[in-house]
Design an enzyme around this catalytic site. Structure first.
Site, PDB file in Angstrom:
ATOM      1  CG  HIS A  34      -7.371  42.674  -6.304  1.00  0.00           C
ATOM      2  ND1 HIS A  34      -7.820  41.393  -6.527  1.00  0.00           N
ATOM      3  CD2 HIS A  34      -7.564  43.341  -7.470  1.00  0.00           C
ATOM      4  CE1 HIS A  34      -8.296  41.295  -7.745  1.00  0.00           C
ATOM      5  NE2 HIS A  34      -8.144  42.460  -8.353  1.00  0.00           N
ATOM      6  CG  HIS A  37      -4.455  40.240  -9.112  1.00  0.00           C
ATOM      7  ND1 HIS A  37      -4.761  41.518  -8.709  1.00  0.00           N
ATOM      8  CD2 HIS A  37      -4.764  40.184 -10.437  1.00  0.00           C
ATOM      9  CE1 HIS A  37      -5.213  42.207  -9.742  1.00  0.00           C
ATOM     10  NE2 HIS A  37      -5.245  41.428 -10.796  1.00  0.00           N
TER      11      HIS A  37
HETATM   12  P1  AMP Z   1      -6.089  41.749 -14.330  1.00  0.00           P
HETATM   13  O1  AMP Z   1      -4.905  42.216 -13.558  1.00  0.00           O
HETATM   14  O2  AMP Z   1      -7.346  42.511 -14.040  1.00  0.00           O
HETATM   15  O3  AMP Z   1      -5.804  41.568 -15.795  1.00  0.00           O
HETATM   16  O4  AMP Z   1      -6.397  40.292 -13.792  1.00  0.00           O
HETATM   17  C1  AMP Z   1      -5.422  39.275 -13.847  1.00  0.00           C
HETATM   18  C2  AMP Z   1      -6.088  37.974 -13.544  1.00  0.00           C
HETATM   19  O5  AMP Z   1      -6.661  38.030 -12.244  1.00  0.00           O
HETATM   20  C3  AMP Z   1      -7.233  37.639 -14.531  1.00  0.00           C
HETATM   21  O6  AMP Z   1      -7.155  36.272 -14.859  1.00  0.00           O
HETATM   22  C4  AMP Z   1      -8.462  37.962 -13.720  1.00  0.00           C
HETATM   23  O7  AMP Z   1      -9.591  37.196 -14.104  1.00  0.00           O
HETATM   24  C5  AMP Z   1      -8.009  37.595 -12.317  1.00  0.00           C
HETATM   25  N1  AMP Z   1      -8.813  38.293 -11.334  1.00  0.00           N
HETATM   26  C6  AMP Z   1      -9.068  39.624 -11.261  1.00  0.00           C
HETATM   27  N2  AMP Z   1      -9.892  39.896 -10.260  1.00  0.00           N
HETATM   28  C7  AMP Z   1     -10.192  38.715  -9.669  1.00  0.00           C
HETATM   29  C8  AMP Z   1     -11.002  38.338  -8.557  1.00  0.00           C
HETATM   30  N3  AMP Z   1     -11.693  39.228  -7.867  1.00  0.00           N
HETATM   31  N4  AMP Z   1     -11.068  37.025  -8.237  1.00  0.00           N
HETATM   32  C9  AMP Z   1     -10.370  36.099  -8.955  1.00  0.00           C
HETATM   33  N5  AMP Z   1      -9.580  36.399  -9.995  1.00  0.00           N
HETATM   34  C10 AMP Z   1      -9.496  37.689 -10.347  1.00  0.00           C
END
Ligand code: AMP
Length: 285
Positions: A34, A37
């Protein structure tokens, strides 16, 4: 953008890039990408010659099987979203990251940062995060790693790991990207039922309340009130803590701390959401 499934193939390409003197940025994700990311990935693109993104739903960081099984997987859509900002998309199978016979455990005690909030509520979660990030760092050896503020304890623990283990990769943290109503973007939001999604901005409202009241109310009273605010139909707050952003310990007197965050986890129906807001010292991120 090249999509690569094997560790050895990625290493072959990256070795060539490094020989040409190119810097490497790396954003680890679990996919279902999203705008949150995409912000990280764009940062990686802007600050490095070569941008690597991983999509890997890491089984070792899930403590609930249902969450792992139901985690959305959308590789083809993800590929389209990032193809202009990413040079190498690494999408390995579990057997590539954790091959039989390879010891991928990491000897690092993070209990001084994982003792509260996400730690006790998700046993083994941060050990899994440390394990997968360490493995990726070994494979990719990036100059910079990109992580989101949304996972406050996660980036704090990775920051500690880099320092403690003398890993030369620099951590870059990107502010939380939100939907128009304030809900932090998350791959899990896709699983929210419409009525629950409509009310899910209560989490942002409670965090904003904490920010507004930091200088006027006692921290314990803010925490209590925020929990009450989130106790609406179908919502079940797990914790709401105002903590020192460096050591995750509860704050009583905000004057005594330079860096303060409010962190929360709340069940929205069957989906567990986490969020946080910096209340003081955003420059420390
Ligand atoms: P995930 O796919 O949930 O493991 O997230 C991958 C990376 O994206 C992690 O470093 C999360 O902290 C970051 N992330 C997820 N959601 C957000 C968001 N809404 N804003 C900024 N970074 C995000």
């Amino acid at each position: 953008m090249k999509t690569i499934k094997r560790v050895s193939t990625l290493q072959k390409y990256l070795k060539k890039e490094r020989q040409k003197g190119r810097t490497i940025g790396f954003t680890p994700t679990m996919g279902a990408l999203h705008e949150g990311h995409l912000e990280l990935i764009r940062m990686g693109k802007n600050e490095n010659d070569i941008n690597v993104v991983s999509i890997f739903v890491n089984p070792t960081q899930f403590n609930q099987k249902e969450d792992l099984v139901k985690y959305p997987r959308k590789l083809e859509e993800d590929q389209k979203l990032i193809r202009s900002d990413c040079d190498y998309l690494f999408a390995p199978a579990v057997t590539q990251i954790y091959p039989k016979g390879l010891d991928t455990s990491v000897d690092l005690d993070v209990s001084h940062l994982s003792f509260s909030m996400e730690g006790p509520n998700r046993p083994g979660h941060f050990d899994g995060v440390v394990q997968v990030i360490y493995r990726f760092l070994n494979i990719i050896e990036p100059d910079r790693i990109y992580m989101g503020q949304k996972d406050f304890q996660q980036f704090s623990i990775v920051h500690y790991m880099l320092k403690e283990m003398n890993i030369p990769t620099k951590l870059r943290v990107c502010p939380t990207v939100r939907e128009a109503d304030g809900l932090a973007m998350s791959s899990r939001n896709l699983r929210l039922e419409p009525q629950i999604r409509k009310n899910a901005n209560i989490i942002f409202t409670a965090l904003s309340f904490a920010k507004d009241q930091l200088c006027t109310m006692k921290c314990t009273d803010i925490e209590e009130k925020a929990i009450k605010m989130m106790q609406i139909k179908d919502f079940r707050p797990e914790y709401f803590e105002i903590v020192d952003g460096f050591n995750m310990k509860r704050v009583t007197d905000p004057e005594q701390h330079d860096f303060i965050a409010a962190c929360t986890a709340c069940w929205a129906g069957r989906v567990r959401l986490i969020d946080n807001m910096i209340l003081k010292g955003a420059e420390h991120i």
